[in-house]
Design a protein around this motif. Structure first.
Motif, PDB file in Angstrom:
ATOM      1  N   ALA A 140      -7.371 -13.683   0.091  1.00  0.00           N
ATOM      2  CA  ALA A 140      -6.071 -13.402   0.684  1.00  0.00           C
ATOM      3  C   ALA A 140      -6.088 -12.044   1.384  1.00  0.00           C
ATOM      4  O   ALA A 140      -5.556 -11.888   2.487  1.00  0.00           O
ATOM      5  CB  ALA A 140      -4.989 -13.431  -0.397  1.00  0.00           C
ATOM      6  N   ALA A 141      -6.737 -11.077   0.755  1.00  0.00           N
ATOM      7  CA  ALA A 141      -6.746  -9.717   1.300  1.00  0.00           C
ATOM      8  C   ALA A 141      -7.458  -9.658   2.653  1.00  0.00           C
ATOM      9  O   ALA A 141      -7.021  -8.973   3.569  1.00  0.00           O
ATOM     10  CB  ALA A 141      -7.406  -8.762   0.309  1.00  0.00           C
ATOM     11  N   ALA A 146      -7.896 -12.116   4.764  1.00  0.00           N
ATOM     12  CA  ALA A 146      -7.373 -13.060   5.750  1.00  0.00           C
ATOM     13  C   ALA A 146      -6.608 -12.324   6.855  1.00  0.00           C
ATOM     14  O   ALA A 146      -6.486 -12.804   7.971  1.00  0.00           O
ATOM     15  CB  ALA A 146      -6.468 -14.087   5.079  1.00  0.00           C
ATOM     16  N   ASP A 147      -6.113 -11.140   6.538  1.00  0.00           N
ATOM     17  CA  ASP A 147      -5.358 -10.355   7.521  1.00  0.00           C
ATOM     18  C   ASP A 147      -6.333  -9.589   8.419  1.00  0.00           C
ATOM     19  O   ASP A 147      -7.157  -8.821   7.926  1.00  0.00           O
ATOM     20  CB  ASP A 147      -4.448  -9.372   6.767  1.00  0.00           C
ATOM     21  CG  ASP A 147      -3.629  -8.527   7.727  1.00  0.00           C
ATOM     22  OD1 ASP A 147      -2.478  -8.906   7.988  1.00  0.00           O
ATOM     23  OD2 ASP A 147      -4.162  -7.508   8.219  1.00  0.00           O
ATOM     24  N   PRO A 148      -6.251  -9.781   9.746  1.00  0.00           N
ATOM     25  CA  PRO A 148      -7.240  -9.160  10.655  1.00  0.00           C
ATOM     26  C   PRO A 148      -7.255  -7.632  10.589  1.00  0.00           C
ATOM     27  O   PRO A 148      -8.321  -7.015  10.617  1.00  0.00           O
ATOM     28  CB  PRO A 148      -6.813  -9.622  12.046  1.00  0.00           C
ATOM     29  CG  PRO A 148      -5.837 -10.720  11.849  1.00  0.00           C
ATOM     30  CD  PRO A 148      -5.263 -10.594  10.471  1.00  0.00           C
ATOM     31  N   THR A 149      -6.089  -7.015  10.499  1.00  0.00           N
ATOM     32  CA  THR A 149      -6.046  -5.549  10.434  1.00  0.00           C
ATOM     33  C   THR A 149      -6.671  -5.057   9.131  1.00  0.00           C
ATOM     34  O   THR A 149      -7.435  -4.087   9.109  1.00  0.00           O
ATOM     35  CB  THR A 149      -4.599  -5.040  10.527  1.00  0.00           C
ATOM     36  OG1 THR A 149      -3.996  -5.599  11.685  1.00  0.00           O
ATOM     37  CG2 THR A 149      -4.567  -3.524  10.628  1.00  0.00           C
ATOM     38  N   ARG A 150      -6.362  -5.763   8.058  1.00  0.00           N
ATOM     39  CA  ARG A 150      -6.924  -5.363   6.771  1.00  0.00           C
ATOM     40  C   ARG A 150      -8.441  -5.530   6.785  1.00  0.00           C
ATOM     41  O   ARG A 150      -9.182  -4.733   6.202  1.00  0.00           O
ATOM     42  CB  ARG A 150      -6.288  -6.196   5.662  1.00  0.00           C
ATOM     43  CG  ARG A 150      -6.338  -5.510   4.313  1.00  0.00           C
ATOM     44  CD  ARG A 150      -5.506  -6.245   3.300  1.00  0.00           C
ATOM     45  NE  ARG A 150      -4.101  -6.265   3.654  1.00  0.00           N
ATOM     46  CZ  ARG A 150      -3.317  -7.342   3.554  1.00  0.00           C
ATOM     47  NH1 ARG A 150      -3.807  -8.484   3.122  1.00  0.00           N
ATOM     48  NH2 ARG A 150      -2.054  -7.271   3.879  1.00  0.00           N
ATOM     49  N   ARG A 151      -8.908  -6.567   7.481  1.00  0.00           N
ATOM     50  CA  ARG A 151     -10.351  -6.763   7.584  1.00  0.00           C
ATOM     51  C   ARG A 151     -10.980  -5.598   8.361  1.00  0.00           C
ATOM     52  O   ARG A 151     -12.053  -5.117   8.026  1.00  0.00           O
ATOM     53  CB  ARG A 151     -10.632  -8.097   8.281  1.00  0.00           C
ATOM     54  CG  ARG A 151     -12.020  -8.631   8.031  1.00  0.00           C
ATOM     55  CD  ARG A 151     -12.081 -10.124   8.235  1.00  0.00           C
ATOM     56  NE  ARG A 151     -11.725 -10.523   9.577  1.00  0.00           N
ATOM     57  CZ  ARG A 151     -10.818 -11.456   9.875  1.00  0.00           C
ATOM     58  NH1 ARG A 151     -10.174 -12.085   8.933  1.00  0.00           N
ATOM     59  NH2 ARG A 151     -10.549 -11.749  11.117  1.00  0.00           N
ATOM     60  N   GLN A 152     -10.284  -5.143   9.397  1.00  0.00           N
ATOM     61  CA  GLN A 152     -10.779  -3.986  10.158  1.00  0.00           C
ATOM     62  C   GLN A 152     -10.864  -2.752   9.274  1.00  0.00           C
ATOM     63  O   GLN A 152     -11.818  -1.979   9.353  1.00  0.00           O
ATOM     64  CB  GLN A 152      -9.848  -3.685  11.329  1.00  0.00           C
ATOM     65  CG  GLN A 152     -10.130  -4.495  12.579  1.00  0.00           C
ATOM     66  CD  GLN A 152      -9.270  -3.997  13.732  1.00  0.00           C
ATOM     67  OE1 GLN A 152      -8.043  -4.089  13.672  1.00  0.00           O
ATOM     68  NE2 GLN A 152      -9.894  -3.465  14.748  1.00  0.00           N
ATOM     69  N   GLN A 157      -1.227   1.249   2.963  1.00  0.00           N
ATOM     70  CA  GLN A 157      -0.727   0.001   2.388  1.00  0.00           C
ATOM     71  C   GLN A 157      -1.843  -1.055   2.334  1.00  0.00           C
ATOM     72  O   GLN A 157      -2.003  -1.745   1.325  1.00  0.00           O
ATOM     73  CB  GLN A 157       0.470  -0.504   3.228  1.00  0.00           C
ATOM     74  CG  GLN A 157       1.315  -1.534   2.518  1.00  0.00           C
ATOM     75  CD  GLN A 157       1.837  -1.038   1.167  1.00  0.00           C
ATOM     76  OE1 GLN A 157       2.216   0.129   1.020  1.00  0.00           O
ATOM     77  NE2 GLN A 157       1.813  -1.902   0.166  1.00  0.00           N
ATOM     78  N   HIS A 158      -2.605  -1.145   3.415  1.00  0.00           N
ATOM     79  CA  HIS A 158      -3.728  -2.098   3.434  1.00  0.00           C
ATOM     80  C   HIS A 158      -4.754  -1.751   2.352  1.00  0.00           C
ATOM     81  O   HIS A 158      -5.287  -2.629   1.681  1.00  0.00           O
ATOM     82  CB  HIS A 158      -4.406  -2.105   4.809  1.00  0.00           C
ATOM     83  CG  HIS A 158      -3.614  -2.812   5.870  1.00  0.00           C
ATOM     84  ND1 HIS A 158      -3.165  -4.100   5.717  1.00  0.00           N
ATOM     85  CD2 HIS A 158      -3.188  -2.410   7.091  1.00  0.00           C
ATOM     86  CE1 HIS A 158      -2.493  -4.466   6.807  1.00  0.00           C
ATOM     87  NE2 HIS A 158      -2.496  -3.449   7.659  1.00  0.00           N
ATOM     88  N   GLN A 183     -14.068 -15.730   5.799  1.00  0.00           N
ATOM     89  CA  GLN A 183     -13.263 -16.695   5.066  1.00  0.00           C
ATOM     90  C   GLN A 183     -14.153 -17.730   4.373  1.00  0.00           C
ATOM     91  O   GLN A 183     -14.064 -17.930   3.175  1.00  0.00           O
ATOM     92  CB  GLN A 183     -12.293 -17.390   6.028  1.00  0.00           C
ATOM     93  CG  GLN A 183     -11.227 -18.198   5.339  1.00  0.00           C
ATOM     94  CD  GLN A 183     -10.185 -17.317   4.685  1.00  0.00           C
ATOM     95  OE1 GLN A 183      -9.999 -16.175   5.080  1.00  0.00           O
ATOM     96  NE2 GLN A 183      -9.534 -17.828   3.666  1.00  0.00           N
TER      97      GLN A 183
END
Lengths: 109, 159
Positions: free
Chosen positions: A8-9, A11-17, A45-46, B143
């Motif tokens: 889940a963490a 899955a968010d593109p910004t968080r992946r960056q 927050q990320h 993913q």
């Protein structure tokens, strides 16, 4: 459970960056935010979500707080090494194929 | 309860336009020429990276100030075909003698060049050798990779 959270963490593109910014080594919030189109509070927050997922850990260094990929999380370790070898082998290939005359002294085979 | 963790090795293949003896030499003796400079555990900038040319040899970085920091060991030294290193660096970039992962690099003649197959095995974390599975190595495959991990591991690494 940890892996559900990790899924889940990331899955968010910004968080992946944000996570990928830590691939080269520990970073402060400011260093992570630099160059990203998001504010420092957003980065914090990320990082909080990534930490809750077991992907990222932090430690104090002087007055700063450094964030790094948590090796206790096996998913994080593998993801980090996957990225590391992509980058490093590309650099290795460039070095092998560079004309000998321009190769740095001391790096000759 | 004796729990084990299985995780797929990281596998990479790359082709270089050079014979295998040259590729092997640059991978080892010339490591400082291509290793990302940011990936150092020494307070002093990297001056050199040393892979001692023998099984049992040391693998370490030497800083500008002459100080040395261990990275791991040489497990197999078979120029110009095969190299196995013990990688003992953690992702927060510190030497961890308790961390045992293996990097095997094979140099395979491919026409006038060399195909390099790298495998970084993470099963030093557990012992479940029979459970290797297809690897997602595309950069954008987070993913799928994590789903696969979740399905295979099924337990927290902290257990």
């Amino acid at each position: 459970m940890t892996y559900d959270l990790a899924l889940a963490a990331l899955a968010d593109p910004t968080r992946r960056q944000v996570f990928e910014r830590l691939a080269a080594g520990p970073r402060s919030v400011g260093a992570i935010a630099s160059g990203l189109p998001v504010s420092r509070p957003a980065v914090s927050q990320h990082l909080k979500v990534l930490r809750a997922a077991g992907l990222v850990a932090d430690r104090a260094q002087g007055t700063r707080r450094l964030y790094f990929i948590d090796r206790g999380g096996l998913a994080a370790l593998r993801a980090w090494l996957d990225r590391f070898w992509d980058d490093s082998l590309a650099a290795f290939q460039a070095e092998v194929e560079r004309p000998a005359t321009t190769r740095k002294k001391g790096n000759q085979p | 309860m004796n729990q084990t963790i299985a995780v797929a090795p990281v596998r990479k293949t790359i082709r270089v336009a050079a014979p295998s003896d040259r590729a092997f030499a640059i991978f080892t003796a010339g490591m400082a020429g291509w290793w990302p400079k940011s990936h150092s555990i020494n307070a002093s900038p990297i001056r050199d990276i040393v892979v001692e040319p023998r099984a049992g040899g040391r693998w370490f970085e030497r800083g500008e100030d002459g100080s040395e920091c261990e990275w791991g060991k040489v497990i197999a030294w078979e120029p110009p075909r095969r190299l196995v290193l013990a990688w003992q660096l953690s992702p927060d970039w510190r030497f961890d003698p308790g961390l045992l992962t293996e990097v095997e690099v094979r140099f395979i003649a491919d026409g006038d060049g060399t195909r390099i197959e790298l495998e970084h095995r993470l099963d030093g974390y557990g012992d479940q050798a029979g459970q290797m599975f297809a690897v997602y190595d595309r950069k954008d495959a987070w993913q799928g990779m994590l789903e696969r991990l979740a399905a295979t591991v099924g337990l927290s690494p902290a257990a």
